[in-house]
Every structure is written in C-alpha cells, then in structure tokens.
Design a protein around this motif. Structure first.
Motif, PDB file in Angstrom:
ATOM      1  N   ILE A 251       9.135  -7.696 -39.093  1.00  8.74           N
ATOM      2  CA  ILE A 251       9.359  -7.668 -37.644  1.00  8.74           C
ATOM      3  C   ILE A 251       9.162  -9.076 -37.074  1.00  8.74           C
ATOM      4  N   PRO A 252      10.065  -9.573 -36.250  1.00  7.80           N
ATOM      5  CA  PRO A 252       9.903 -10.912 -35.649  1.00  7.80           C
ATOM      6  C   PRO A 252       8.605 -11.027 -34.854  1.00  7.80           C
ATOM      7  N   ASP A 253       7.992 -12.195 -34.914  1.00  7.11           N
ATOM      8  CA  ASP A 253       6.730 -12.429 -34.191  1.00  7.11           C
ATOM      9  C   ASP A 253       6.896 -12.202 -32.695  1.00  7.11           C
ATOM     10  N   SER A 254       8.063 -12.517 -32.177  1.00  6.59           N
ATOM     11  CA  SER A 254       8.296 -12.391 -30.738  1.00  6.59           C
ATOM     12  C   SER A 254       8.179 -10.941 -30.272  1.00  6.59           C
ATOM     13  N   ILE A 255       8.444 -10.008 -31.184  1.00  6.50           N
ATOM     14  CA  ILE A 255       8.329  -8.587 -30.840  1.00  6.50           C
ATOM     15  C   ILE A 255       6.896  -8.092 -31.073  1.00  6.50           C
ATOM     16  N   LEU A 256       6.314  -8.478 -32.219  1.00 11.22           N
ATOM     17  CA  LEU A 256       4.963  -8.019 -32.534  1.00 11.22           C
ATOM     18  C   LEU A 256       3.934  -8.482 -31.503  1.00 11.22           C
ATOM     19  N   ALA A 257       4.074  -9.713 -31.052  1.00 14.36           N
ATOM     20  CA  ALA A 257       3.076 -10.294 -30.145  1.00 14.36           C
ATOM     21  C   ALA A 257       3.506 -10.253 -28.687  1.00 14.36           C
ATOM     22  N   LYS A 258       4.521  -9.483 -28.385  1.00 19.25           N
ATOM     23  CA  LYS A 258       5.049  -9.463 -27.021  1.00 19.25           C
ATOM     24  C   LYS A 258       4.052  -8.826 -26.047  1.00 19.25           C
ATOM     25  N   HIS A 259       3.867  -9.463 -24.924  1.00 19.48           N
ATOM     26  CA  HIS A 259       3.038  -8.917 -23.853  1.00 19.48           C
ATOM     27  C   HIS A 259       3.944  -8.091 -22.937  1.00 19.48           C
ATOM     28  N   GLY A 260       3.592  -6.858 -22.755  1.00 17.89           N
ATOM     29  CA  GLY A 260       4.408  -6.014 -21.899  1.00 17.89           C
ATOM     30  C   GLY A 260       5.232  -5.024 -22.697  1.00 17.89           C
ATOM     31  N   LYS A 261       6.021  -4.235 -21.978  1.00 13.50           N
ATOM     32  CA  LYS A 261       6.790  -3.159 -22.586  1.00 13.50           C
ATOM     33  C   LYS A 261       7.966  -3.688 -23.389  1.00 13.50           C
ATOM     34  N   LEU A 262       8.210  -3.052 -24.539  1.00 12.10           N
ATOM     35  CA  LEU A 262       9.335  -3.430 -25.385  1.00 12.10           C
ATOM     36  C   LEU A 262      10.638  -2.870 -24.817  1.00 12.10           C
ATOM     37  N   THR A 263      11.717  -3.581 -25.037  1.00  9.17           N
ATOM     38  CA  THR A 263      13.030  -3.054 -24.666  1.00  9.17           C
ATOM     39  C   THR A 263      13.436  -2.009 -25.707  1.00  9.17           C
ATOM     40  N   ASP A 264      14.474  -1.245 -25.403  1.00  6.98           N
ATOM     41  CA  ASP A 264      14.953  -0.240 -26.353  1.00  6.98           C
ATOM     42  C   ASP A 264      15.369  -0.871 -27.669  1.00  6.98           C
ATOM     43  N   GLU A 265      16.032  -2.040 -27.591  1.00  5.94           N
ATOM     44  CA  GLU A 265      16.471  -2.735 -28.805  1.00  5.94           C
ATOM     45  C   GLU A 265      15.273  -3.190 -29.632  1.00  5.94           C
ATOM     46  N   GLU A 266      14.248  -3.702 -28.948  1.00  9.40           N
ATOM     47  CA  GLU A 266      13.051  -4.164 -29.665  1.00  9.40           C
ATOM     48  C   GLU A 266      12.305  -2.991 -30.301  1.00  9.40           C
ATOM     49  N   TYR A 267      12.282  -1.871 -29.612  1.00  6.99           N
ATOM     50  CA  TYR A 267      11.612  -0.692 -30.158  1.00  6.99           C
ATOM     51  C   TYR A 267      12.334  -0.179 -31.405  1.00  6.99           C
ATOM     52  N   GLU A 268      13.652  -0.281 -31.406  1.00  4.89           N
ATOM     53  CA  GLU A 268      14.433   0.126 -32.574  1.00  4.89           C
ATOM     54  C   GLU A 268      14.093  -0.755 -33.774  1.00  4.89           C
ATOM     55  N   VAL A 269      13.830  -2.025 -33.518  1.00  2.00           N
ATOM     56  CA  VAL A 269      13.420  -2.934 -34.600  1.00  2.00           C
ATOM     57  C   VAL A 269      12.045  -2.529 -35.132  1.00  2.00           C
ATOM     58  N   ILE A 270      11.133  -2.216 -34.221  1.00  2.00           N
ATOM     59  CA  ILE A 270       9.795  -1.761 -34.624  1.00  2.00           C
ATOM     60  C   ILE A 270       9.888  -0.517 -35.507  1.00  2.00           C
ATOM     61  N   LYS A 271      10.797   0.368 -35.186  1.00  2.00           N
ATOM     62  CA  LYS A 271      10.938   1.637 -35.912  1.00  2.00           C
ATOM     63  C   LYS A 271      11.455   1.468 -37.339  1.00  2.00           C
ATOM     64  N   THR A 272      11.856   0.254 -37.680  1.00  2.00           N
ATOM     65  CA  THR A 272      12.326   0.026 -39.054  1.00  2.00           C
ATOM     66  C   THR A 272      11.190  -0.236 -40.028  1.00  2.00           C
ATOM     67  N   HIS A 273       9.976  -0.491 -39.521  1.00  2.00           N
ATOM     68  CA  HIS A 273       8.920  -0.938 -40.430  1.00  2.00           C
ATOM     69  C   HIS A 273       8.468   0.115 -41.459  1.00  2.00           C
ATOM     70  N   PRO A 274       8.497   1.423 -41.178  1.00  2.00           N
ATOM     71  CA  PRO A 274       8.139   2.377 -42.243  1.00  2.00           C
ATOM     72  C   PRO A 274       9.108   2.347 -43.423  1.00  2.00           C
ATOM     73  N   VAL A 275      10.397   2.229 -43.119  1.00  2.00           N
ATOM     74  CA  VAL A 275      11.417   2.210 -44.179  1.00  2.00           C
ATOM     75  C   VAL A 275      11.289   0.932 -45.001  1.00  2.00           C
ATOM     76  N   VAL A 276      11.133  -0.197 -44.326  1.00  2.00           N
ATOM     77  CA  VAL A 276      10.986  -1.480 -45.019  1.00  2.00           C
ATOM     78  C   VAL A 276       9.716  -1.477 -45.865  1.00  2.00           C
ATOM     79  N   GLY A 277       8.630  -0.961 -45.308  1.00  2.00           N
ATOM     80  CA  GLY A 277       7.371  -0.918 -46.036  1.00  2.00           C
ATOM     81  C   GLY A 277       7.440  -0.047 -47.269  1.00  2.00           C
ATOM     82  N   ALA A 278       8.043   1.132 -47.144  1.00  2.00           N
ATOM     83  CA  ALA A 278       8.176   2.036 -48.286  1.00  2.00           C
ATOM     84  C   ALA A 278       9.020   1.402 -49.383  1.00  2.00           C
ATOM     85  N   LYS A 279      10.057   0.713 -48.991  1.00  2.00           N
ATOM     86  CA  LYS A 279      10.923   0.039 -49.964  1.00  2.00           C
ATOM     87  C   LYS A 279      10.151  -1.037 -50.717  1.00  2.00           C
TER      88      LYS A 279
END
Length: 395
Positions: A251-279
């Motif tokens: 996940i890009p640092d700009s999303i992980l360390a973002k202050h405030g609410k994530l946009t829908d696009e950023e949240y979709e990126v966050i939602k990829t981490h279980p799949v990437v981690g399992a792989k």
C-alpha cells in the motif's frame, strides 16, 4: 490444509513399510513351510492340512488389505495404513494360533520374521502411539497365546519382542530428540524472520507499531478459550496472526499515513492487502496452514466484508477469531486519523457488532477473555515503554 512435506514423507515411509512387510511376510512363510521342510531331518515336522487352511485364510486377508491401503492413499490418509496392516496382522495371527494350538499336542512353532521388521521399523514413523501399538500388540499377542495353549516355548518369542522392543524404543527416543531440537531451531529462525518482516512493516506505517504482536496475543487467547483450535495448530496460527497485515507493504505510504477520511479509490487499494498478504506467504508451509487468517480477517459475519464477502461460518474460524482481535486492537490504538479509544468503548463496540460484524459465539467468548486482553495490552505497553533518558549538562 495439511503440511504437504510431512504428508509426502509419511507416504514414502508407509510405502517402504508395506514393501518390507509383504516381501518378508510371504518369503518367510514360503521358506519356512515349503523349502525348510525339504531337509530330511525336518520332513516329519510338517504341519497338517488344518494349518495350511488357516495359513491360506490368513494370507488371503493380508492380500485383501492392498486395495484398502490404496484407497487410503488416494484419500490422502496414508497415516492410517500402517495401523490397519499391523492390527490386521496381529488379530489374524492371534486367532489362527489359538484355534490351531489350543488343545493340540504340537509344540508352538508359529510366528513370522516380519514381526522383527515391524518392531524395528516402527521408529521411522516418529510416532510413539504407533510404536506402542506394535510393541504392546506383539507382546499381548504372545501372552494371550501362551495363556490358551500353556506351552513354555512361548517365553522365547516374548523375550525376543522385549529385546527388540527395547532397541526400537531407544532408536525412537533418539530420533524424537533430534526432531525436537530441529523443530525448536526452525521455530526460532521462523520467529526471527517474521519479526523482521513486521519491523519492516512498522517502519512503513509507524502507527501500527505493536499492532501485529497484540493482535496475535489477543487471538491466541480467544482461540484457546473457544477450545476449537487444535493445540498442534496454535503455533502456525500465531505466526499467521503476526503477519495478518503483511499485505500492507504493497500500500502506498500516502494512503497508509493519510490524515482524514480515505476516498473510495484509496479504500479500494486498502482492501487489496489481504489478497497480497496471502499470496506472499502461501508457500511458507508453517504458516500456510492458516492462510485464511491473512486472507479473510476482514470478512464480516453479515457478509459485508472483504475480499470475498463471505457470511457466517463460510469464513474459517481462525479468520473470525482474528477479526475480533484485529478490530479490538485497531480501536484501542492511536492512528493517523484518530486517537485511541478507551478499552471500555472498544469492548462496547465489539458487543454491538455481535451478529453483524462478528461471530455471535465468539463475542460471548470475548466477554470471558476481555480481562486477559486488558492485561496483555498493559503488559505490552510496559515492556515497550522507552527507557527514561537522563540528560547531563556540560560543566
């Protein structure tokens, strides 16, 4: 998911055991009852027709085990084959020996060299239960035969079983000692690598420092309290919990360390981490048995989670346990977008999520272990509080 390496080794050992068993079993009987009697001084000691009939039945039963063993191999349960062969052999020999020699004037002369192979071969399975079955099974067989036929010669095979059993036990004990030492060494190396990976993740996202360790401890506490996770699986479960967020390295640092609410696009990126981690960890066998912890720890009981939207018990138990532990620690930890919540508030929110976000049964167990979680959190904070730095002014 079974450990494929262990399963493969079990298959190899079982196949070797079967080859030795069948070769020695039949060759010994052929030599003892067909070739040995050809010597003139042995000819008059030939067994009668009844004995040959019983031997035929015994051999037929042993041969019929072959398709049974093939079935268990295909089912992926080779560990049962050795038990089936040994138990069948012991029972058929016990029955035929007692049937033939009970009330007979003939001196006891049964047995098979394969028994020596069985008892000396037992340690290669590195299984105390199987060894005890072989050793005590053979001993009990001869004791029961001796009780029925009342022939002193039975003491000779009993002594042989005791001697070879002792040798076999020493071999098994030494093998188990080596395996234990190797296991400890492997666990220590794995633990070091896992902690190194976690440290890398924490450098990328400082706000999650300590999160993985606390989640793992919470989850272990909850798993033990349920009584539904096998003791043998807890070690693998613990390491998987430590790595449940490993996918966040992508996940890009700009999303992980973002202050405030994530946009829908950023949240979709966050939602990829279980799949990437399992792989990332799917080929690590010690952890891969609990891959669901990494892949499914963001699923919800009501099916509104991710990545697969599983509902209820469709989500594996280990993942449902981790979900509760992960949510509790996330709420009680300071993040870039909000301060930590009080324990009481986090406890209240877990209870409110019963039947929607969390497994209702696990929430009930959570109530029981909640005091332990408070202790775990406080102990972690105590152990990881930076030591006081004493400043000295220059004279």
């Amino acid at each position: 998911m079974k450990n494929t390496s262990l399963l493969r080794e079990e298959k190899r050992a079982t196949v070797l055991f079967m080859w030795l068993f069948y070769i020695v079993f039949f060759l010994y009987d052929i030599f003892y009852y067909k070739i040995f009697p050809l010597f003139p001084w042995i000819a008059e000691a030939l067994p009668d027709t009844i004995w040959y009939f019983l031997s035929f039945i015994k051999h037929l039963i042993i041969i019929c085990l072959i398709p049974v063993t093939i079935y268990f191999f295909k089912k992926g349960n080779p560990e049962k084959v050795k038990y089936i062969i040994v138990i069948t052999y012991l029972v058929t020999n016990l029955v035929t020996d007692i049937y033939y020699y009970f009330g007979s004037a003939d001196s006891y002369s049964s047995g098979n060299l394969v028994e020596v192979v069985i008892i000396l071969f037992a340690p290669i399975f590195i299984n105390k239960r199987f060894f005890y079955l072989v050793a005590w099974g053979l001993l009990l067989k001869y004791i029961l035969v001796g009780v029925f036929i009342q022939d002193p010669v039975i003491f000779f095979p009993i002594i042989i079983v005791i001697i070879f059993g002792g040798i076999s036990y020493i071999l098994l004990h030494r093998i188990l000692s080596y395996v234990k030492a190797l296991t400890i060494s492997y666990d220590e190396q794995l633990a070091g690598m896992v902690k190194g990976v976690i440290a890398t993740l924490e450098l990328k996202d400082p706000y999650t420092r300590g999160h993985s360790e606390r989640v793992a401890e919470y989850a272990m506490s909850l798993a033990k309290a349920t009584g539904k996770v096998k003791e043998s699986e807890l070690n693998s479960f613990y390491y998987a919990c430590l790595l449940h967020d490993i996918g966040k390295v992508n996940i890009p640092d700009s999303i992980l360390a973002k202050h405030g609410k994530l946009t829908d696009e950023e949240y979709e990126v966050i939602k990829t981490h279980p799949v990437v981690g399992a792989k990332a960890i799917e080929d690590v066998e010690e952890i891969a048995d609990n891959l669901a912890v990494v892949y499914h720890h963001h699923e919800r009981w009501d099916g509104k989670g991710y990545p697969d939207g599983l509902a209820g018990e469709e989500t594996p138990l280990v993942a449902r346990i981790t979900a509760v532990a992960d949510a509790f620690d996330a709420m009680t930890s300071t993040r870039s977008y909000r301060p930590a919540l009080p324990f009481e508030e986090a406890y209240k929110r877990i209870l409110e999520g019963k039947g929607s976000q969390f497994d209702p049964e696990l929430v009930e167990v959570f109530k029981q272990v909640y005091p332990d979680w408070i202790t775990i959190s406080k102990q972690y904070a105590k152990d990881h509080t930076p030591r006081e730095v004493h400043k000295h002014e220059n004279p």
